[in-house]
Design a protein around this motif. Sequence first.
Motif, PDB file in Angstrom:
ATOM      1  N   LYS A  71       0.855  -1.192   0.000  1.00  0.00           N
ATOM      2  CA  LYS A  71       0.000   0.000   0.000  1.00  0.00           C
ATOM      3  C   LYS A  71       0.892   1.243   0.000  1.00  0.00           C
ATOM      4  N   ILE A  72       0.729   2.075  -1.027  1.00  0.00           N
ATOM      5  CA  ILE A  72       1.532   3.292  -1.202  1.00  0.00           C
ATOM      6  C   ILE A  72       0.608   4.503  -1.145  1.00  0.00           C
ATOM      7  N   ILE A  73       1.011   5.501  -0.350  1.00  0.00           N
ATOM      8  CA  ILE A  73       0.270   6.769  -0.297  1.00  0.00           C
ATOM      9  C   ILE A  73       1.181   7.846  -0.883  1.00  0.00           C
ATOM     10  N   ILE A  74       0.743   8.481  -1.952  1.00  0.00           N
ATOM     11  CA  ILE A  74       1.504   9.590  -2.546  1.00  0.00           C
ATOM     12  C   ILE A  74       0.992  10.873  -1.908  1.00  0.00           C
ATOM     13  N   TYR A  75       1.880  11.542  -1.197  1.00  0.00           N
ATOM     14  CA  TYR A  75       1.517  12.747  -0.443  1.00  0.00           C
ATOM     15  C   TYR A  75       2.330  13.918  -0.997  1.00  0.00           C
ATOM     16  N   PRO A  76       1.715  14.797  -1.797  1.00  0.00           N
ATOM     17  CA  PRO A  76       2.450  15.937  -2.345  1.00  0.00           C
ATOM     18  C   PRO A  76       3.015  16.808  -1.217  1.00  0.00           C
ATOM     19  N   PHE A  77       4.302  17.115  -1.314  1.00  0.00           N
ATOM     20  CA  PHE A  77       4.985  17.864  -0.255  1.00  0.00           C
ATOM     21  C   PHE A  77       5.977  18.828  -0.905  1.00  0.00           C
ATOM     22  N   VAL A  78       5.445  19.905  -1.459  1.00  0.00           N
ATOM     23  CA  VAL A  78       6.219  20.856  -2.250  1.00  0.00           C
ATOM     24  C   VAL A  78       7.390  21.458  -1.470  1.00  0.00           C
ATOM     25  N   HIS A  79       7.322  21.399  -0.154  1.00  0.00           N
ATOM     26  CA  HIS A  79       8.344  22.016   0.688  1.00  0.00           C
ATOM     27  C   HIS A  79       9.697  21.308   0.616  1.00  0.00           C
ATOM     28  N   LEU A  80       9.770  20.189  -0.103  1.00  0.00           N
ATOM     29  CA  LEU A  80      11.044  19.492  -0.255  1.00  0.00           C
ATOM     30  C   LEU A  80      11.945  20.140  -1.301  1.00  0.00           C
ATOM     31  N   THR A  81      11.419  21.092  -2.059  1.00  0.00           N
ATOM     32  CA  THR A  81      12.205  21.712  -3.129  1.00  0.00           C
ATOM     33  C   THR A  81      12.064  23.231  -3.132  1.00  0.00           C
ATOM     34  N   GLU A  82      13.087  23.873  -3.633  1.00  0.00           N
ATOM     35  CA  GLU A  82      13.043  25.329  -3.812  1.00  0.00           C
ATOM     36  C   GLU A  82      12.591  25.702  -5.220  1.00  0.00           C
ATOM     37  N   LYS A  83      12.512  24.692  -6.114  1.00  0.00           N
ATOM     38  CA  LYS A  83      12.138  24.944  -7.506  1.00  0.00           C
ATOM     39  C   LYS A  83      10.995  24.015  -7.925  1.00  0.00           C
ATOM     40  N   LYS A  99      -0.760   5.738 -11.503  1.00  0.00           N
ATOM     41  CA  LYS A  99      -1.211   4.767 -12.498  1.00  0.00           C
ATOM     42  C   LYS A  99      -0.143   3.697 -12.731  1.00  0.00           C
ATOM     43  N   ASN A 100       1.100   4.105 -12.882  1.00  0.00           N
ATOM     44  CA  ASN A 100       2.186   3.159 -13.134  1.00  0.00           C
ATOM     45  C   ASN A 100       2.446   2.247 -11.944  1.00  0.00           C
ATOM     46  N   LEU A 101       2.384   2.790 -10.736  1.00  0.00           N
ATOM     47  CA  LEU A 101       2.574   1.954  -9.544  1.00  0.00           C
ATOM     48  C   LEU A 101       1.442   0.938  -9.421  1.00  0.00           C
ATOM     49  N   ALA A 102       0.225   1.346  -9.736  1.00  0.00           N
ATOM     50  CA  ALA A 102      -0.909   0.418  -9.692  1.00  0.00           C
ATOM     51  C   ALA A 102      -0.724  -0.693 -10.727  1.00  0.00           C
ATOM     52  N   GLN A 103      -0.196  -0.345 -11.888  1.00  0.00           N
ATOM     53  CA  GLN A 103       0.057  -1.362 -12.916  1.00  0.00           C
ATOM     54  C   GLN A 103       1.134  -2.350 -12.481  1.00  0.00           C
ATOM     55  N   GLU A 104       1.958  -1.946 -11.517  1.00  0.00           N
ATOM     56  CA  GLU A 104       2.987  -2.833 -10.967  1.00  0.00           C
ATOM     57  C   GLU A 104       2.427  -3.715  -9.846  1.00  0.00           C
ATOM     58  N   GLY A 105       1.128  -3.599  -9.586  1.00  0.00           N
ATOM     59  CA  GLY A 105       0.485  -4.437  -8.589  1.00  0.00           C
ATOM     60  C   GLY A 105       0.406  -3.839  -7.196  1.00  0.00           C
ATOM     61  N   LEU A 106       0.733  -2.557  -7.058  1.00  0.00           N
ATOM     62  CA  LEU A 106       0.665  -1.902  -5.757  1.00  0.00           C
ATOM     63  C   LEU A 106      -0.695  -1.226  -5.579  1.00  0.00           C
ATOM     64  N   GLU A 107      -1.143  -1.155  -4.341  1.00  0.00           N
ATOM     65  CA  GLU A 107      -2.373  -0.430  -3.996  1.00  0.00           C
ATOM     66  C   GLU A 107      -1.965   1.019  -3.766  1.00  0.00           C
ATOM     67  N   VAL A 108      -2.464   1.931  -4.573  1.00  0.00           N
ATOM     68  CA  VAL A 108      -2.005   3.321  -4.543  1.00  0.00           C
ATOM     69  C   VAL A 108      -3.139   4.272  -4.177  1.00  0.00           C
ATOM     70  N   HIS A 109      -2.823   5.198  -3.270  1.00  0.00           N
ATOM     71  CA  HIS A 109      -3.752   6.261  -2.878  1.00  0.00           C
ATOM     72  C   HIS A 109      -2.995   7.578  -2.961  1.00  0.00           C
ATOM     73  N   LYS A 110      -3.735   8.669  -3.172  1.00  0.00           N
ATOM     74  CA  LYS A 110      -3.104   9.988  -3.262  1.00  0.00           C
ATOM     75  C   LYS A 110      -3.766  10.951  -2.277  1.00  0.00           C
ATOM     76  N   ALA A 111      -2.943  11.747  -1.624  1.00  0.00           N
ATOM     77  CA  ALA A 111      -3.457  12.890  -0.876  1.00  0.00           C
ATOM     78  C   ALA A 111      -3.668  14.012  -1.897  1.00  0.00           C
ATOM     79  N   PRO A 112      -4.651  14.875  -1.694  1.00  0.00           N
ATOM     80  CA  PRO A 112      -4.952  15.893  -2.696  1.00  0.00           C
ATOM     81  C   PRO A 112      -3.871  16.973  -2.804  1.00  0.00           C
ATOM     82  N   PHE A 113      -3.500  17.261  -4.036  1.00  0.00           N
ATOM     83  CA  PHE A 113      -2.528  18.305  -4.344  1.00  0.00           C
ATOM     84  C   PHE A 113      -3.202  19.659  -4.196  1.00  0.00           C
ATOM     85  N   GLY A 114      -2.481  20.632  -3.654  1.00  0.00           N
ATOM     86  CA  GLY A 114      -2.985  22.000  -3.586  1.00  0.00           C
ATOM     87  C   GLY A 114      -3.774  22.333  -2.335  1.00  0.00           C
ATOM     88  N   TRP A 115      -3.718  21.466  -1.360  1.00  0.00           N
ATOM     89  CA  TRP A 115      -4.434  21.663  -0.109  1.00  0.00           C
ATOM     90  C   TRP A 115      -3.472  21.755   1.061  1.00  0.00           C
TER      91      TRP A 115
END
Length: 135
Positions: A71-83, A99-115
């Motif tokens: 189970k993978i959670i993609i959590y956008p965290f813009v603060h890791l970069t200056e650019k 999409k690509n991780l799911a095609q590799e057989g992983l369960e993927v969830h995303k936290a919403p970008f821009g919040w």
Amino acid sequence: MRAILIHAKKFAFVPIKKEISAAELAAKGQKIDFGRCLVLFSAFEEGDDEDKLGSLIAQIKKDSGEVKETKIIIYPFVHLTEKPLEPEKAIALISALAKNLAQEGLEVHKAPFGWTKSFSIESMPHPLAERGLRV
């Protein structure tokens, strides 16, 4: 692309406030619990594109195999970069990554970008639980 990957016993987040017009849809104030998972705190940077995703996907797949977590959670965290990459392009790359991780057989969830989100995390107590990535 910069990222921190944490193998978590527990992870949850709550979308608090929409911050940009390009923000993804989210249920404001609704807590989302995931339990045990790998959390990918990620920031796409200027110059990142879909060609770079292959290396990131391979690394995540390797790391998930090492800790036996699917189970993978993609959590956008813009603060890791200056650019940071512009929002629309970052959202597209996050979607392609999911999409690509799911095609590799992983369960993927995303936290919403821009919040603004609050989150809670409890990491697993082993040497591979915390990793930094740069692609």
